[in-house]
Design a protein around this motif. Structure first.
Motif, PDB file in Angstrom:
ATOM      1  N   ILE C  10       0.860  -1.189   0.000  1.00 14.96           N
ATOM      2  CA  ILE C  10       0.000   0.000   0.000  1.00 14.96           C
ATOM      3  C   ILE C  10       0.895   1.238   0.000  1.00 14.96           C
ATOM      4  CG2 ILE C  10      -1.785   1.270   1.246  1.00 14.96           C
ATOM      5  CD1 ILE C  10      -2.437  -1.451   2.659  1.00 14.96           C
ATOM      6  N   HIS C  11       0.804   2.018  -1.082  1.00 18.15           N
ATOM      7  CA  HIS C  11       1.594   3.239  -1.198  1.00 18.15           C
ATOM      8  C   HIS C  11       0.774   4.417  -0.693  1.00 18.15           C
ATOM      9  CE1 HIS C  11       4.949   1.641  -3.711  1.00 18.15           C
ATOM     10  NE2 HIS C  11       4.059   0.700  -3.937  1.00 18.15           N
ATOM     11  N   LEU C  12       1.279   5.095   0.317  1.00 16.26           N
ATOM     12  CA  LEU C  12       0.598   6.281   0.837  1.00 16.26           C
ATOM     13  C   LEU C  12       1.200   7.522   0.203  1.00 16.26           C
ATOM     14  CD1 LEU C  12       0.661   5.388   4.648  1.00 16.26           C
ATOM     15  CD2 LEU C  12      -1.108   4.807   2.964  1.00 16.26           C
ATOM     16  N   SER C  13       0.359   8.511  -0.042  1.00 18.63           N
ATOM     17  CA  SER C  13       0.864   9.789  -0.531  1.00 18.63           C
ATOM     18  C   SER C  13       1.733  10.460   0.529  1.00 18.63           C
ATOM     19  CB  SER C  13      -0.304  10.713  -0.894  1.00 18.63           C
ATOM     20  OG  SER C  13      -0.946  10.240  -2.062  1.00 18.63           O
ATOM     21  N   GLY C  14       2.641  11.305   0.085  1.00 13.30           N
ATOM     22  CA  GLY C  14       3.511  12.039   1.010  1.00 13.30           C
ATOM     23  C   GLY C  14       2.693  12.836   2.020  1.00 13.30           C
ATOM     24  N   GLN C  15       3.111  12.822   3.271  1.00 13.91           N
ATOM     25  CA  GLN C  15       2.353  13.475   4.347  1.00 13.91           C
ATOM     26  C   GLN C  15       3.154  14.627   4.942  1.00 13.91           C
ATOM     27  OE1 GLN C  15      -0.816  12.473   5.260  1.00 13.91           O
ATOM     28  NE2 GLN C  15      -0.687  11.051   3.527  1.00 13.91           N
ATOM     29  N   LEU C  16       2.484  15.732   5.122  1.00 15.20           N
ATOM     30  CA  LEU C  16       3.082  16.900   5.763  1.00 15.20           C
ATOM     31  C   LEU C  16       2.614  16.970   7.227  1.00 15.20           C
ATOM     32  CD1 LEU C  16       2.516  19.532   2.912  1.00 15.20           C
ATOM     33  CD2 LEU C  16       4.538  18.104   3.302  1.00 15.20           C
ATOM     34  N   PRO C  17       3.323  17.756   8.055  1.00 13.49           N
ATOM     35  CA  PRO C  17       2.931  17.867   9.471  1.00 13.49           C
ATOM     36  C   PRO C  17       1.746  18.786   9.687  1.00 13.49           C
ATOM     37  CG  PRO C  17       4.933  19.127   9.058  1.00 13.49           C
ATOM     38  CD  PRO C  17       4.611  18.415   7.778  1.00 13.49           C
ATOM     39  N   TYR C  18       0.596  18.347   9.206  1.00 14.98           N
ATOM     40  CA  TYR C  18      -0.663  19.070   9.434  1.00 14.98           C
ATOM     41  C   TYR C  18      -1.296  18.607  10.737  1.00 14.98           C
ATOM     42  CZ  TYR C  18      -1.441  21.130   4.805  1.00 14.98           C
ATOM     43  OH  TYR C  18      -1.373  21.896   3.675  1.00 14.98           O
ATOM     44  N   ARG C  19      -1.983  19.534  11.426  1.00 14.57           N
ATOM     45  CA  ARG C  19      -2.883  19.155  12.513  1.00 14.57           C
ATOM     46  C   ARG C  19      -4.100  20.054  12.437  1.00 14.57           C
ATOM     47  NH1 ARG C  19      -0.585  19.634  18.357  1.00 14.57           N
ATOM     48  NH2 ARG C  19      -0.790  21.805  17.741  1.00 14.57           N
ATOM     49  N   ASP C  20      -5.273  19.464  12.448  1.00  8.70           N
ATOM     50  CA  ASP C  20      -6.519  20.228  12.312  1.00  8.70           C
ATOM     51  C   ASP C  20      -6.463  21.174  11.113  1.00  8.70           C
ATOM     52  OD1 ASP C  20      -7.215  18.962  14.683  1.00  8.70           O
ATOM     53  OD2 ASP C  20      -6.526  20.635  15.916  1.00  8.70           O
ATOM     54  N   GLY C  21      -5.926  20.707  10.001  1.00 14.33           N
ATOM     55  CA  GLY C  21      -5.917  21.498   8.788  1.00 14.33           C
ATOM     56  C   GLY C  21      -4.877  22.605   8.738  1.00 14.33           C
ATOM     57  N   GLU C  22      -4.017  22.647   9.739  1.00 14.26           N
ATOM     58  CA  GLU C  22      -3.001  23.703   9.802  1.00 14.26           C
ATOM     59  C   GLU C  22      -1.606  23.087   9.735  1.00 14.26           C
ATOM     60  OE1 GLU C  22      -1.478  27.179  12.906  1.00 14.26           O
ATOM     61  OE2 GLU C  22      -2.831  25.563  13.563  1.00 14.26           O
ATOM     62  N   LEU C  23      -0.773  23.632   8.866  1.00 19.14           N
ATOM     63  CA  LEU C  23       0.620  23.180   8.782  1.00 19.14           C
ATOM     64  C   LEU C  23       1.358  23.711  10.018  1.00 19.14           C
ATOM     65  CD1 LEU C  23       2.502  21.616   6.861  1.00 19.14           C
ATOM     66  CD2 LEU C  23       3.141  23.807   5.844  1.00 19.14           C
ATOM     67  N   LEU C  24       2.037  22.806  10.746  1.00 14.89           N
ATOM     68  CA  LEU C  24       2.572  23.170  12.063  1.00 14.89           C
ATOM     69  C   LEU C  24       3.907  23.915  12.013  1.00 14.89           C
ATOM     70  CD1 LEU C  24       1.590  19.958  14.010  1.00 14.89           C
ATOM     71  CD2 LEU C  24       0.532  22.211  14.162  1.00 14.89           C
ATOM     72  N   GLY C  25       4.504  24.011  10.836  1.00 19.71           N
ATOM     73  CA  GLY C  25       5.766  24.739  10.764  1.00 19.71           C
ATOM     74  C   GLY C  25       6.125  25.011   9.317  1.00 19.71           C
ATOM     75  N   GLN C  26       7.008  25.963   9.113  1.00 20.49           N
ATOM     76  CA  GLN C  26       7.481  26.292   7.767  1.00 20.49           C
ATOM     77  C   GLN C  26       8.941  26.672   7.831  1.00 20.49           C
ATOM     78  OE1 GLN C  26       4.462  29.246   6.501  1.00 20.49           O
ATOM     79  NE2 GLN C  26       4.102  27.894   4.773  1.00 20.49           N
ATOM     80  N   GLY C  27       9.648  26.436   6.724  1.00 20.10           N
ATOM     81  CA  GLY C  27      11.032  26.884   6.652  1.00 20.10           C
ATOM     82  C   GLY C  27      12.007  25.739   6.453  1.00 20.10           C
ATOM     83  N   VAL C  28      13.267  26.106   6.452  1.00 20.05           N
ATOM     84  CA  VAL C  28      14.351  25.184   6.154  1.00 20.05           C
ATOM     85  C   VAL C  28      15.073  24.833   7.461  1.00 20.05           C
ATOM     86  CG1 VAL C  28      16.559  24.974   4.928  1.00 20.05           C
ATOM     87  CG2 VAL C  28      14.608  26.102   3.818  1.00 20.05           C
ATOM     88  N   VAL C  29      15.260  23.533   7.688  1.00 15.64           N
ATOM     89  CA  VAL C  29      15.925  23.091   8.912  1.00 15.64           C
ATOM     90  C   VAL C  29      17.413  23.426   8.813  1.00 15.64           C
ATOM     91  CG1 VAL C  29      16.304  21.150  10.485  1.00 15.64           C
ATOM     92  CG2 VAL C  29      14.211  21.256   9.089  1.00 15.64           C
ATOM     93  N   GLY C  30      17.965  23.968   9.872  1.00 15.62           N
ATOM     94  CA  GLY C  30      19.354  24.419   9.864  1.00 15.62           C
ATOM     95  C   GLY C  30      19.454  25.904   9.533  1.00 15.62           C
ATOM     96  N   ARG C  31      18.347  26.498   9.112  1.00  9.17           N
ATOM     97  CA  ARG C  31      18.318  27.930   8.844  1.00  9.17           C
ATOM     98  C   ARG C  31      17.188  28.592   9.635  1.00  9.17           C
ATOM     99  NH1 ARG C  31      16.436  30.261   3.018  1.00  9.17           N
ATOM    100  NH2 ARG C  31      14.435  30.009   4.087  1.00  9.17           N
TER     101      ARG C  31
END
Lengths: 127, 127, 127
Positions: C10-31
């Motif tokens: 079973i192939h799942l689509s890529g998942q982002l860190p959403y909770r209740d329809g809101e993306l929990l963070g943005q940006g580049v790690v290390g920056r």
């Protein structure tokens, strides 16, 4: 080689937006390439993947797409990889109907072979 | 864990160019690492993937490679990821013959674990 | 679509860190994003993948994870993608026990959809 099979899964090699042996664009999306141009390139890469799928399966009507990985060469601040990938997804569904629907992952990468802005990797199967 | 099986497909974890517990190179290809050095690292990562495949399958003669994803940590303007990947592909075909042939995708990524210049992910099966 | 099956995979689509329809963070790690924040986001993306797996399989007790690809939007000099991915791996093993163990590849990418710092793609199966 263009594809390799394990069980009923057919893994296709990554496809670039070539047409008639010519790469249709080069550069990084968000720096050298606009969103709309990237979408057009994604459609071409998807067409090439579809052609590889037909060659593997033997018949367009029997191709079912399982999974698509869409790589978009993009800047760290370009966040529209999903819109680029949508162009490829829509093409597959246009051509194959329900059999074109797939699990998908879209990511932004530092760069791609031959400085292609887009590369598409597909897993398909025969129905 | 080094591998996990579903149906007849064996998924190997991503492999870095380690030898005797030591990472053989670090940095970004096109900035810190030359093409030839990256090819050598790709061969080592492929050897480690092959070792993981043998452990999974139990016998080198029964390993068949299905798919290889080659990640090359590279600058946005480095377009020779395919040449890096070729070194890994050739090694697999040298060792396994026809069973070493595989579908392949090569991409350039921003960076890799431990600042490795190359990482290789393989799906294989037993014949 | 959230998932697609081929054979028992079973192939799942890529998942982002959403909770209740809101993306929990943005940006580049290390920056823009610290390691610990990235780990928390990886756990959330893994939870979303787990939810998609349960929906596909029908029952949490029957989900077995096969493979996980962890994409971390990161700078060229950030080498701790494995530590980010560990947070997701540990969550899956915490919830599913032995069935949560998986082959894994962690890579650093230029960027991700909606400027998410983390994306997770999973292949699972039903036991």
């Amino acid at each position: 080689m263009p594809h390799r099979t394990v069980g009923s899964a057919i893994h296709l090699s990554g496809q670039l937006p070539y047409r008639d042996g010519e790469l249709l664009g080069q550069g990084v999306v968000g720096r050298d390439v606009e969103l709309e141009a990237a979408q057009e390139l994604a459609r071409h890469a998807a067409l090439n993947a579809l052609a590889a799928a037909v060659q593997a399966v033997g018949d367009l009507d029997r191709v079912r797409i399982v999974q698509m990985l869409v790589f978009v060469a993009s800047t760290p601040d370009f966040g529209e990889q999903s819109q680029v990938a949508n162009a490829a997804s829509e093409l597959l569904i246009e051509v194959l109907g329900e059999n074109g629907r797939h699990a998908r992952t879209a990511i932004g990468v530092a760069g791609l072979p031959l400085n292609s802005p887009v590369e598409i990797q597909i897993i398909c199967t025969a129905v």
